[in-house]
Design an enzyme around this catalytic site. Sequence first.
Site, PDB file in Angstrom:
ATOM      1  N   ASP A   1       0.848  -1.189   0.000  1.00 24.56           N
ATOM      2  CA  ASP A   1       0.000   0.000   0.000  1.00 24.56           C
ATOM      3  C   ASP A   1       0.884   1.240   0.000  1.00 24.56           C
ATOM      4  OD1 ASP A   1       0.862  -0.754   2.533  1.00 24.56           O
ATOM      5  OD2 ASP A   1      -1.142  -0.982   3.338  1.00 24.56           O
TER       6      ASP A   1
ATOM      7  N   GLU B   1      -5.904   3.231   3.457  1.00 24.76           N
ATOM      8  CA  GLU B   1      -6.471   3.845   4.651  1.00 24.76           C
ATOM      9  C   GLU B   1      -7.880   4.390   4.398  1.00 24.76           C
ATOM     10  OE1 GLU B   1      -5.183   3.523   7.439  1.00 24.76           O
ATOM     11  OE2 GLU B   1      -3.076   3.068   7.077  1.00 24.76           O
TER      12      GLU B   1
END
Length: 374
Positions: free
Chosen positions: A67, A126
């Site tokens: 990520d 997120e």
Amino acid sequence: MNPFVKIRRDLHQIPELGFQEYKTQAYLLAYIHSLPQERVAIKKWKTGLFVKVSGLNSKKTIGYRTDIDGLPITEETGLPFSSQHSEQMHACGHDFHMSIALGVLTFFVENPIDDDLLFIFQPAEEGPGGAEPMLRTEEMREWMPDMILALHIAPEYPVGTIAVKEGLLFANTSELFIDLKGKGGHAAYPHQTNDMVIAACQLVNQLQTIVSRNVNPLDSAVITIGKITGGTVQNIIAEKARLEGTIRTLSPESMKKVKHRIEAIVKGIEAGFECEAVIDYGSMYHQVYNSEELTREFINFIKEADAVQFVECKEAMTGEDYGYMLKEIPGFMFWLGVDSPYGLHHAKLTPSEEAIDVAVRVITKYIALKGNQS
């Protein structure tokens, strides 16, 4: 200095929120383009990247996911390479994740194996969630891996520790936003109003009964209201209030039950306080469920590896949209010890950079083993 430590520090200075990772994507592309390109293919997706490294005699594709986004947190580490972006920070270790991925990618560009490799640089972990839409792209379908792996830094474990377990690792998660609208007015005439501060307080108390009275005690769930806003000044009764929180469960079935109870309680608040309420579940992440066979194989590999300590961890109530990928592709995620006194999402998170080299060595050895099997 280890070149991937330098990369981590560079990336740490430019954290960006989900689907806004423009500088991050440009940095990643510049580095990847600096490598020999004979066996490298790159495809962009929004602010993310797919990077394929062709093997010498491919029979399968091994995926590796990282990520790339940061968090809306003001950094308080005092590091000389602190975030240069106001109110944004790599407080969840994604700078580590990216530098490790680049280290692994570099190794296999320079040291080819039989099988193809697909490196996925995923935005918006997120929020609002990049894994699920990325999984549905034409690029992913064309280069779909046969197995996939990923890691997450773990501040609570010392450097040199790999923690993992078969089966459920991370919970099902959902954001929770509830907006209440009543009737405001002067503080001296409460009987002429419908006070949404009072309604919000009652709602928070009632939401806490769901876990204690509606979820099996042998199961686990969490409802946290982390933020309440309402009203304007001290002598005006609030017309509006907003609750923001999160739901976490260990099974999809429990998530459905918790949401059903939330909706029933909110209807009761509407009736009891003569107000309007709107529920928004925001981003929802599927559980991270590690493939038993592949995880067991990885555990055996770690137990035999030099200078690495294996820990069998427990499942956690943390959320990760990587779970959507594991829902479609066999694979696993593991915890990487980084020995920080401050936890994930903390403004003073300071992971040990020694963990970067540990991770690159472990992952390259494991992938080389898997990628050269007949």
